[in-house]
Design a protein around this motif. Structure first.
Motif, PDB file in Angstrom:
ATOM      1  N   VAL A  66     -19.029  -2.236  12.415  1.00 52.01           N
ATOM      2  CA  VAL A  66     -19.406  -2.524  13.803  1.00 52.01           C
ATOM      3  C   VAL A  66     -18.555  -3.676  14.334  1.00 52.01           C
ATOM      4  O   VAL A  66     -17.996  -3.603  15.437  1.00 52.01           O
ATOM      5  CB  VAL A  66     -20.914  -2.864  13.888  1.00 52.01           C
ATOM      6  N   PHE A  67     -18.456  -4.741  13.548  1.00 48.35           N
ATOM      7  CA  PHE A  67     -17.672  -5.903  13.963  1.00 48.35           C
ATOM      8  C   PHE A  67     -16.212  -5.522  14.211  1.00 48.35           C
ATOM      9  O   PHE A  67     -15.598  -5.929  15.213  1.00 48.35           O
ATOM     10  CB  PHE A  67     -17.760  -7.003  12.905  1.00 48.35           C
ATOM     11  N   GLU A  68     -15.633  -4.731  13.311  1.00 48.32           N
ATOM     12  CA  GLU A  68     -14.229  -4.338  13.470  1.00 48.32           C
ATOM     13  C   GLU A  68     -14.032  -3.470  14.708  1.00 48.32           C
ATOM     14  O   GLU A  68     -13.033  -3.615  15.430  1.00 48.32           O
ATOM     15  CB  GLU A  68     -13.754  -3.608  12.214  1.00 48.32           C
ATOM     16  N   ASN A  69     -14.976  -2.557  14.974  1.00 46.17           N
ATOM     17  CA  ASN A  69     -14.901  -1.750  16.189  1.00 46.17           C
ATOM     18  C   ASN A  69     -14.928  -2.631  17.431  1.00 46.17           C
ATOM     19  O   ASN A  69     -14.153  -2.428  18.374  1.00 46.17           O
ATOM     20  CB  ASN A  69     -16.069  -0.764  16.241  1.00 46.17           C
ATOM     21  N   LEU A  70     -15.815  -3.610  17.441  1.00 43.93           N
ATOM     22  CA  LEU A  70     -15.918  -4.499  18.598  1.00 43.93           C
ATOM     23  C   LEU A  70     -14.641  -5.318  18.787  1.00 43.93           C
ATOM     24  O   LEU A  70     -14.156  -5.476  19.917  1.00 43.93           O
ATOM     25  CB  LEU A  70     -17.123  -5.432  18.438  1.00 43.93           C
ATOM     26  N   MET A  71     -14.090  -5.806  17.698  1.00 47.14           N
ATOM     27  CA  MET A  71     -12.883  -6.626  17.812  1.00 47.14           C
ATOM     28  C   MET A  71     -11.680  -5.800  18.273  1.00 47.14           C
ATOM     29  O   MET A  71     -10.768  -6.331  18.920  1.00 47.14           O
ATOM     30  CB  MET A  71     -12.586  -7.314  16.477  1.00 47.14           C
ATOM     31  N   LEU A  72     -11.678  -4.507  17.968  1.00 44.98           N
ATOM     32  CA  LEU A  72     -10.604  -3.652  18.483  1.00 44.98           C
ATOM     33  C   LEU A  72     -10.643  -3.583  20.009  1.00 44.98           C
ATOM     34  O   LEU A  72      -9.606  -3.405  20.657  1.00 44.98           O
ATOM     35  CB  LEU A  72     -10.707  -2.247  17.887  1.00 44.98           C
ATOM     36  N   GLY A  73     -11.847  -3.731  20.570  1.00 43.91           N
ATOM     37  CA  GLY A  73     -11.953  -3.752  22.025  1.00 43.91           C
ATOM     38  C   GLY A  73     -11.251  -4.945  22.644  1.00 43.91           C
ATOM     39  O   GLY A  73     -10.868  -4.915  23.817  1.00 43.91           O
ATOM     40  N   ALA A  74     -11.072  -5.989  21.863  1.00 42.50           N
ATOM     41  CA  ALA A  74     -10.426  -7.215  22.350  1.00 42.50           C
ATOM     42  C   ALA A  74      -8.969  -7.299  21.922  1.00 42.50           C
ATOM     43  O   ALA A  74      -8.382  -8.387  21.950  1.00 42.50           O
ATOM     44  CB  ALA A  74     -11.197  -8.435  21.831  1.00 42.50           C
ATOM     45  N   TYR A  75      -8.356  -6.173  21.566  1.00 39.43           N
ATOM     46  CA  TYR A  75      -7.016  -6.205  20.975  1.00 39.43           C
ATOM     47  C   TYR A  75      -5.966  -6.790  21.924  1.00 39.43           C
ATOM     48  O   TYR A  75      -4.952  -7.348  21.483  1.00 39.43           O
ATOM     49  CB  TYR A  75      -6.579  -4.794  20.547  1.00 39.43           C
ATOM     50  N   SER A  76      -6.185  -6.693  23.239  1.00 36.76           N
ATOM     51  CA  SER A  76      -5.180  -7.177  24.194  1.00 36.76           C
ATOM     52  C   SER A  76      -5.395  -8.642  24.574  1.00 36.76           C
ATOM     53  O   SER A  76      -4.665  -9.180  25.402  1.00 36.76           O
ATOM     54  CB  SER A  76      -5.203  -6.319  25.460  1.00 36.76           C
ATOM     55  N   ARG A  77      -6.388  -9.285  23.950  1.00 41.42           N
ATOM     56  CA  ARG A  77      -6.719 -10.670  24.295  1.00 41.42           C
ATOM     57  C   ARG A  77      -6.243 -11.646  23.219  1.00 41.42           C
ATOM     58  O   ARG A  77      -6.119 -11.274  22.049  1.00 41.42           O
ATOM     59  CB  ARG A  77      -8.241 -10.823  24.468  1.00 41.42           C
ATOM     60  N   ASN A  78      -6.021 -12.882  23.616  1.00 44.49           N
ATOM     61  CA  ASN A  78      -5.681 -13.916  22.630  1.00 44.49           C
ATOM     62  C   ASN A  78      -6.465 -15.202  22.872  1.00 44.49           C
ATOM     63  O   ASN A  78      -6.117 -16.251  22.332  1.00 44.49           O
ATOM     64  CB  ASN A  78      -4.168 -14.203  22.617  1.00 44.49           C
ATOM     65  N   ASP A  79      -7.505 -15.121  23.718  1.00 43.24           N
ATOM     66  CA  ASP A  79      -8.347 -16.289  23.993  1.00 43.24           C
ATOM     67  C   ASP A  79      -9.516 -16.301  23.016  1.00 43.24           C
ATOM     68  O   ASP A  79     -10.555 -15.718  23.265  1.00 43.24           O
ATOM     69  CB  ASP A  79      -8.846 -16.267  25.442  1.00 43.24           C
ATOM     70  N   LYS A  80      -9.348 -16.998  21.897  1.00 44.38           N
ATOM     71  CA  LYS A  80     -10.341 -16.951  20.821  1.00 44.38           C
ATOM     72  C   LYS A  80     -11.725 -17.387  21.264  1.00 44.38           C
ATOM     73  O   LYS A  80     -12.736 -16.775  20.891  1.00 44.38           O
ATOM     74  CB  LYS A  80      -9.865 -17.804  19.642  1.00 44.38           C
ATOM     75  N   ASP A  81     -11.786 -18.440  22.059  1.00 39.34           N
ATOM     76  CA  ASP A  81     -13.089 -18.914  22.519  1.00 39.34           C
ATOM     77  C   ASP A  81     -13.771 -17.880  23.400  1.00 39.34           C
ATOM     78  O   ASP A  81     -14.979 -17.640  23.293  1.00 39.34           O
ATOM     79  CB  ASP A  81     -12.935 -20.234  23.285  1.00 39.34           C
ATOM     80  N   GLY A  82     -12.989 -17.264  24.281  1.00 35.83           N
ATOM     81  CA  GLY A  82     -13.542 -16.234  25.166  1.00 35.83           C
ATOM     82  C   GLY A  82     -14.010 -15.013  24.395  1.00 35.83           C
ATOM     83  O   GLY A  82     -15.055 -14.431  24.707  1.00 35.83           O
ATOM     84  N   ILE A  83     -13.241 -14.624  23.383  1.00 39.53           N
ATOM     85  CA  ILE A  83     -13.623 -13.481  22.549  1.00 39.53           C
ATOM     86  C   ILE A  83     -14.934 -13.770  21.828  1.00 39.53           C
ATOM     87  O   ILE A  83     -15.842 -12.927  21.782  1.00 39.53           O
ATOM     88  CB  ILE A  83     -12.501 -13.150  21.541  1.00 39.53           C
TER      89      ILE A  83
END
Length: 234
Positions: free
Chosen positions: A93-110
């Motif tokens: 589940v966590f890996e699926n969710l993080m794939l949704g953020a693949y185009s981002r690099n703002d760690k705090d926002g993620i």
């Protein structure tokens, strides 16, 4: 915010969209209703850049996205949760969710958005390390929507989010759609459950065989005799 002008889509010899023109205002919930094969999913796929054989124009905040790639469209702020969920069953589940953020690099926002998704879908927090393919249908739908939200979109396109879900879960899905919208996101919703979709929509379009035949506020179309007879059981 998002505007389609005379959009045509072809699949081989099939003319799926026949001059669709519509607008999605900022901060609103707009829904597309219609029978199977009416062109609802084709509209979302065209906006998402997943259909190359199209004519017409798609603009977003004044920028022409008609020929943009899917990656560029996601980066511009438009994301789709597809029909059938399309989660990665072998990933957690966590890996699926993080794939949704693949185009981002703002760690705090993620991290902040991940926490928000877990607040929206507490079951996802409980299932964080569980493989996506082992989730129930309702849980997979939660994961698909959560994954879309992880891209920090301005526009969320939801393709049949209540399909195949139990009535209690359907109610939850539409409450979550309202919550997403209240957070400031614009929602473009394709949904077979016309009654529930019109209830939450600020504006709605009715598609028939690739053509928009009716449009109006959600309440106007819910009260329209033609819509009631065709989609709301009389």
């Amino acid at each position: 915010m998002l505007k389609l002008t005379d959009l045509h889509v072809h699949y081989g010899g099939i003319h799926a969209l026949k001059g669709v023109s519509m607008e999605v205002p900022q901060g609103k919930i707009v829904t597309l209703i219609g029978a199977n094969g009416a062109g609802k999913s084709s509209t979302l796929r065209a906006i998402a850049g997943l259909i190359k054989n199209k004519k017409g124009q798609i603009t977003y905040n004044g920028k022409d996205l008609t020929t943009a790639t899917p990656v560029d469209i996601v980066k511009s702020g438009i994301v789709m949760s597809p029909e059938g969920r399309r989660i990665f069953g072998h990933l957690s589940v966590f890996e699926n969710l993080m794939l949704g953020a693949y185009s981002r690099n703002d760690k705090d926002g993620i991290a902040k958005d991940l926490e928000w998704v877990f607040e929206l879908f507490p079951r996802m927090r409980e299932r964080r390390e569980q493989k996506g393919g082992t989730l129930s249908g309702g849980e997979q739908q939660m994961l698909a929507v959560g994954r879309a939200l992880m891209s920090a979109p301005e526009v969320v396109m939801l393709d049949e989010p209540s399909l195949g879900l139990a009535p209690l879960l359907v109610r939850d899905v539409f409450e979550i759609i309202k919550t997403i919208n209240e957070r400031g996101m614009t929602v473009l919703l394709v949904e077979q459950n016309a009654f529930a979709a019109l209830k939450v929509a600020h504006y709605a379009y009715v598609l028939e065989t690739g053509t928009i035949v009716l449009q109006g506020t959600g309440s106007e179309l819910a009260a329209d005799k033609r819509v009631c007879e065709a989609y709301l059981g009389g």
